[in-house]
Design a protein around this motif. Structure first.
Motif, PDB file in Angstrom:
ATOM      1  N   UNK A 123       1.186  -1.190  -0.220  1.00 43.28           N
ATOM      2  CA  UNK A 123      -0.055  -0.025   0.149  1.00 43.28           C
ATOM      3  C   UNK A 123       1.038   1.211   0.146  1.00 43.28           C
ATOM      4  N   UNK A 124       0.400   2.203  -0.983  1.00 42.61           N
ATOM      5  CA  UNK A 124       1.887   2.894  -0.909  1.00 42.61           C
ATOM      6  C   UNK A 124       0.924   4.275  -0.493  1.00 42.61           C
ATOM      7  N   UNK A 125       1.601   5.747  -0.442  1.00 37.03           N
ATOM      8  CA  UNK A 125       1.193   6.898   0.386  1.00 37.03           C
ATOM      9  C   UNK A 125      -0.463   6.878  -0.459  1.00 37.03           C
ATOM     10  N   UNK A 126      -0.976   8.319   0.475  1.00 39.36           N
ATOM     11  CA  UNK A 126      -2.254   8.291   0.390  1.00 39.36           C
ATOM     12  C   UNK A 126      -2.220   9.312  -0.510  1.00 39.36           C
ATOM     13  N   UNK A 127      -2.302   9.471  -1.111  1.00 34.73           N
ATOM     14  CA  UNK A 127      -3.514  11.245  -1.615  1.00 34.73           C
ATOM     15  C   UNK A 127      -4.145  11.533  -2.306  1.00 34.73           C
ATOM     16  N   UNK A 168      -3.995   4.175  -2.816  1.00 29.44           N
ATOM     17  CA  UNK A 168      -5.292   4.731  -2.038  1.00 29.44           C
ATOM     18  C   UNK A 168      -5.630   6.353  -2.463  1.00 29.44           C
ATOM     19  N   UNK A 169      -7.117   7.204  -3.068  1.00 29.19           N
ATOM     20  CA  UNK A 169      -7.187   8.373  -3.000  1.00 29.19           C
ATOM     21  C   UNK A 169      -7.966   8.964  -2.263  1.00 29.19           C
ATOM     22  N   UNK A 170      -8.152   9.910  -1.658  1.00 31.34           N
ATOM     23  CA  UNK A 170      -9.421  10.496  -0.698  1.00 31.34           C
ATOM     24  C   UNK A 170      -9.254  11.759  -0.933  1.00 31.34           C
ATOM     25  N   UNK A 172     -12.641  15.360  -0.700  1.00 29.26           N
ATOM     26  CA  UNK A 172     -13.631  15.692   0.080  1.00 29.26           C
ATOM     27  C   UNK A 172     -14.022  16.906  -0.801  1.00 29.26           C
ATOM     28  N   UNK A 173     -13.826  16.963  -1.928  1.00 31.65           N
ATOM     29  CA  UNK A 173     -14.711  17.875  -2.509  1.00 31.65           C
ATOM     30  C   UNK A 173     -15.271  18.181  -3.215  1.00 31.65           C
ATOM     31  N   UNK A 174     -16.034  19.052  -4.051  1.00 33.43           N
ATOM     32  CA  UNK A 174     -17.214  18.452  -5.041  1.00 33.43           C
ATOM     33  C   UNK A 174     -16.453  18.488  -6.538  1.00 33.43           C
ATOM     34  N   UNK A 175     -15.882  18.655  -6.300  1.00 36.03           N
ATOM     35  CA  UNK A 175     -14.871  18.718  -8.030  1.00 36.03           C
ATOM     36  C   UNK A 175     -13.700  17.908  -7.665  1.00 36.03           C
ATOM     37  N   UNK A 176     -13.153  16.780  -8.334  1.00 40.66           N
ATOM     38  CA  UNK A 176     -12.837  15.902  -7.586  1.00 40.66           C
ATOM     39  C   UNK A 176     -11.497  15.987  -8.239  1.00 40.66           C
ATOM     40  N   UNK A 177     -10.290  16.993  -7.279  1.00 43.05           N
ATOM     41  CA  UNK A 177      -9.208  17.114  -8.191  1.00 43.05           C
ATOM     42  C   UNK A 177      -7.722  15.715  -7.196  1.00 43.05           C
ATOM     43  N   UNK A 178      -8.509  14.525  -6.832  1.00 45.18           N
ATOM     44  CA  UNK A 178      -7.644  13.322  -6.405  1.00 45.18           C
ATOM     45  C   UNK A 178      -7.820  12.178  -7.782  1.00 45.18           C
ATOM     46  N   UNK A 179      -8.303  12.812  -8.375  1.00 43.87           N
ATOM     47  CA  UNK A 179      -8.391  11.396  -9.658  1.00 43.87           C
ATOM     48  C   UNK A 179      -8.577  10.279  -8.780  1.00 43.87           C
ATOM     49  N   UNK A 180      -9.884  10.506  -8.225  1.00 39.26           N
ATOM     50  CA  UNK A 180     -10.109   9.316  -7.566  1.00 39.26           C
ATOM     51  C   UNK A 180     -10.663   8.144  -7.952  1.00 39.26           C
ATOM     52  N   UNK A 181     -11.546   8.483 -10.012  1.00 39.48           N
ATOM     53  CA  UNK A 181     -11.531   7.122 -10.050  1.00 39.48           C
ATOM     54  C   UNK A 181     -11.218   6.806 -10.704  1.00 39.48           C
ATOM     55  N   UNK A 182      -9.135   6.753 -10.499  1.00 39.82           N
ATOM     56  CA  UNK A 182      -8.045   6.441 -11.200  1.00 39.82           C
ATOM     57  C   UNK A 182      -7.365   5.772 -10.495  1.00 39.82           C
ATOM     58  N   UNK A 183      -7.915   5.306  -9.292  1.00 39.45           N
ATOM     59  CA  UNK A 183      -7.048   4.974  -7.762  1.00 39.45           C
ATOM     60  C   UNK A 183      -7.180   2.974  -7.942  1.00 39.45           C
ATOM     61  N   UNK A 184      -6.344   2.308  -7.526  1.00 40.42           N
ATOM     62  CA  UNK A 184      -6.857   1.036  -6.840  1.00 40.42           C
ATOM     63  C   UNK A 184      -8.220   0.960  -5.623  1.00 40.42           C
ATOM     64  N   UNK A 185      -7.798   1.879  -4.948  1.00 38.79           N
ATOM     65  CA  UNK A 185      -8.869   2.737  -3.870  1.00 38.79           C
ATOM     66  C   UNK A 185      -9.534   4.203  -3.986  1.00 38.79           C
ATOM     67  N   UNK A 186     -10.581   4.344  -4.468  1.00 38.43           N
ATOM     68  CA  UNK A 186     -10.752   6.245  -5.036  1.00 38.43           C
ATOM     69  C   UNK A 186     -11.814   5.879  -3.639  1.00 38.43           C
ATOM     70  N   UNK A 187     -11.931   6.967  -2.543  1.00 40.15           N
ATOM     71  CA  UNK A 187     -12.995   7.433  -1.929  1.00 40.15           C
ATOM     72  C   UNK A 187     -12.564   8.948  -2.040  1.00 40.15           C
TER      73      UNK A 187
END
Lengths: 563, 169
Positions: A123-127, A168-170, A172-187
């Motif tokens: 498990x890598x760095x959380x972004x 894993x990316x997490x 908490x915004x209306x506009x996703x800026x963490x590329x959560x749709x393209x991580x092993x787990x996107x939260x």
């Protein structure tokens, strides 16, 4: 930001001692190369083309000025006086000696930094979002839960040897800026009936097989995040493929089972761990959240210290402000991006001197804290509007104020074949050649918002799939070629770009980009961004222009035959 | 022969592991006497026979074998060996966690195969309590240093069911 307590400090100090001993045993021949490799990778240490490459974690993008000064110091003392910020909140050093790495780790540990699990099949760095905690469109600050996840992922005994890397990316915004749709787990943090929780997305990823993640649970109350992730990881650890590294990511497992069957396995597994001791407590959340309280913002003053006048009279200042500031939730403040995309410099590269200046700027203008964006820039998150002009002048003098954030030359780019062993092709020279072609700022501003992302191989560290224009280095008969995709994007509507056709030689690339831009300029409606025009007119006009007069397909085969 | 670490010390292994040679099948292989660790397939094929002539029974689980398939049989086993053909294959950690945490297996849980110094800490935490260290490795150093690179851990695990955040002062 989060400050280590006794246990956090003890664990990273013990990590330094452990790695020092591992290096010693490797040098003494007690550990074979094969035995040492996964150990050093889990400490961010690669053996690369010219030298080792060492990857230091910046967990969920947050740093303080003391940490930045230490990075400047280690880059100066153990490397060549510069480092490279990656697309996943890491700093890479390109030329350290393996023997020095324990010492580097010891110096980093002094300022609560490390290289734990920055590489390897673990498990890598959380972004997260680089504007976490300050963004105007934030629903929930993801940082406390990101820190809780950081601790949970650190030295997890069951998941240290996964089939493949796990990210894993997490957000908490209306506009996703963490590329959560393209991580092993996107939260994606959200609120439902007054309750805070996550939408859980699994199985996304770029790389060789780019796939958009799928929702395995629409809403998971926050207390269950660790037990639920345990369930996902256990299903993956047991069932993920280990026979073929290219098919070992969780996205392949999700595709093979189908998302519904996968989600059912996770739910079945979770039924055993749910409500167990790993269920988060309010006390723990509050303890961690207390580290992320707002700094002592000043009341907005009635005077803007001449800002309006400066904006009206100094065009270059206005250009910079337009491109480099992001709306802040506190009136009178803004989040400032310091561009690491100066033309002619490798995107994401920063010298030790610049790191020192950035640390000073953070102390002076942003409460001593800063962030690293996945676009490979530095963010000062809490800058007073009345300080903007002074900050701009100092940043400009340090080469950190190129007003190209979000523009064509603010390129996301991996280190590529100049440094990386995996690369099929160089990426930095392509970025620099495009920057040289589009060196006119007025033209850049006229072109407007556009993401150009370059990766030197299909591992996609430069996120080329989600660039509006994506460039991928490929190897054809031992020569370097570049494949171009259009229409990819990050954010809520994240999707993959489409390949426009056969690949190009390196020296063709500035022309290719030029033609793509010309089609846009000629076709755009007023107020249309590149992506809007692309979505309206489709890929064909671009394809036709780029390949105009070029033999391809049957014609090319015929030409070859004739030759 | 692998060196066995048990109860925090190097010890002599009294168990032999049944190997299925080429041409043999779980159904046909001759069952040796004494303390034997049986491959899971042999156990499944010859359960009654093994029970009738062995007082102490061992089981060997490969990475791709499911602990769920023998969950009802755990009371028969004095030792369960989990195989790590390569140390980077981490499936055995989940197998061990499940045996201890879900199925409450109380007997000896042994790591066999590519078992190395630097994985002992993780192995102990998921519930192993004996370790057949790979041949040629320094068992004294492993016993002394391999289990304790870290003084504590954040996560809940077999040896520490309470995550650190529930134990904070």
């Amino acid at each position: 930001m989060y400050k280590y307590d006794a246990i956090d400090r003890q664990l990273i100090n013990e990590r330094v001692a452990q790695f020092r001993d591992q290096v010693r045993r490797w040098k003494a021949g007690e550990l074979t190369d094969d035995e040492f490799r996964p150990l050093r990778l889990q400490n961010g240490l690669y053996i690369q083309r010219h030298a080792p490459m060492f990857r230091i974690a910046v967990p969920y993008a947050m740093m303080n000025s003391a940490q930045m000064r230490t990075l400047a110091h280690v880059a100066r003392k153990y490397d060549r006086g510069y480092g490279h910020f990656t697309t996943r909140h890491n700093l890479q050093l390109n030329w350290p000696k393996v023997e020095d790495v324990p010492e580097i780790l010891a110096e980093l540990a002094e300022v609560e930094m490390h290289a734990i699990q920055t590489s390897g099949n673990c498990m890598r760095n959380i972004t997260t979002d680089q504007f976490a905690g300050v963004a105007a469109d934030e629903v929930i600050d993801p940082r406390p839960l990101a820190e809780i996840l950081r601790q949970w992922t650190t030295f997890h005994p069951e998941f240290a040897f996964l089939p493949r890397k796990f990210k894993i990316a997490i957000s908490g915004t209306r506009d996703d800026r963490a590329v959560t749709w393209f991580h092993d787990i996107g939260l994606q943090l959200q609120e439902q009936n007054g309750e805070t929780g996550f939408r859980v997305i699994v199985g996304g990823g770029l790389g060789r097989t780019p796939i958009r993640g799928q929702i395995v649970r629409e809403f998971l109350p926050w207390q269950h995040i660790l037990t639920y992730c345990e369930a996902i990881l256990r299903v993956y650890n047991r069932q993920g493929r280990r026979d073929n590294a290219y098919k070992a990511r969780i996205k392949i497992l999700v595709q093979a089972l189908g998302v519904e069957a996968f989600a059912q396995l996770v739910e079945d597994e979770w039924a055993h761990g749910k409500d167990g001791p790993a269920t988060l407590t309010q006390a723990e959340f509050d303890r961690v959240a207390a580290h992320f309280t707002a700094p002592a913002y000043e009341k907005p003053s009635t005077s803007d210290a001449g800002l309006a006048e400066k904006l009206a009279t100094e065009k270059s200042f206005k250009n910079w402000v337009d491109r480099s500031t992001h709306p802040h939730k506190v009136p009178g403040y803004t989040a400032v991006t310091l561009s690491l995309k100066k033309h002619g410099i490798a995107p994401g590269d920063i010298t030790s001197d610049q790191m020192g200046i950035v640390a000073d700027l953070a102390d002076q203008y942003s409460f001593g804290e800063l962030r690293i964006s996945h676009e490979q820039n530095i963010i000062l998150a809490d800058v007073k509007l009345s300080d903007l002009y002074a900050l701009w002048q100092k940043a400009k003098a340090a080469g950190l104020a190129t007003p190209n954030t979000g523009l064509l030359t603010g390129i996301i780019c991996c280190p590529g074949g100049d440094f990386c062993d995996l690369a099929n092709a160089k990426s930095i020279p392509i970025a620099n050649a495009i920057q040289a072609r589009f060196d006119n700022l007025d033209y850049l501003f006229d072109i407007g918002e556009i993401d150009l992302n370059i990766s030197g191989c299909m591992n996609a560290c430069g996120h080329h799939h989600v660039g509006h224009i994506g460039v991928l280095g490929v190897d054809k008969n031992d020569s370097e070629f570049y494949q171009v995709t259009l229409g990819g994007r990050q954010g809520n509507d994240a999707k993959l770009g489409k390949v426009i056709g056969p690949s190009f030689a390196a020296d063709e690339m500035p022309d290719v980009v030029d033609k793509i831009i010309k089609v846009y300029i000629e076709s755009r409606h007023p107020d249309e961004r590149f992506l809007d025009t692309f979505d309206r007119i489709g890929i064909d006009p671009f394809k036709n222009r780029v390949y105009e007069g070029r033999a391809h397909g049957k014609a090319k085969a015929a030409q070859k035959e004739a030759a | 022969m692998a060196q066995l670490i048990k109860h925090g010390t190097a010890t002599v292994d009294t168990w032999k592991t049944l190997e299925i040679a080429e041409g043999e099948t779980p159904e046909s292989v001759a069952l040796p006497t004494g303390d034997v660790i049986f491959p899971l397939a042999v156990w499944q094929a010859r359960k009654a026979e093994i029970i009738s002539c062995h007082k102490r029974i061992g089981l060997l689980i490969q990475p791709d074998e499911r602990v769920e398939d023998v969950a009802a049989d755990l009371d028969y086993f004095v030792v369960i060996a989990i195989s790590f053909p390569k140390f980077v294959d981490g499936r055995g950690y989940s197998t061990a966690s499940l045996l201890r945490q879900r199925y409450k297996y109380q007997g000896e849980l042994r790591a066999v195969g590519d078992v190395l110094h630097d994985q002992l800490f993780y192995m102990r935490r998921v519930g192993f309590n004996s370790y057949a260290l790979k041949d040629g490795k320094n068992v004294a150093v492993a016993v002394e240093a391999g289990f304790s690179p870290f003084s504590d851990a954040y996560q809940a695990s077999t040896t520490q069911p309470q995550p650190y955040f529930r134990r904070r002062a």
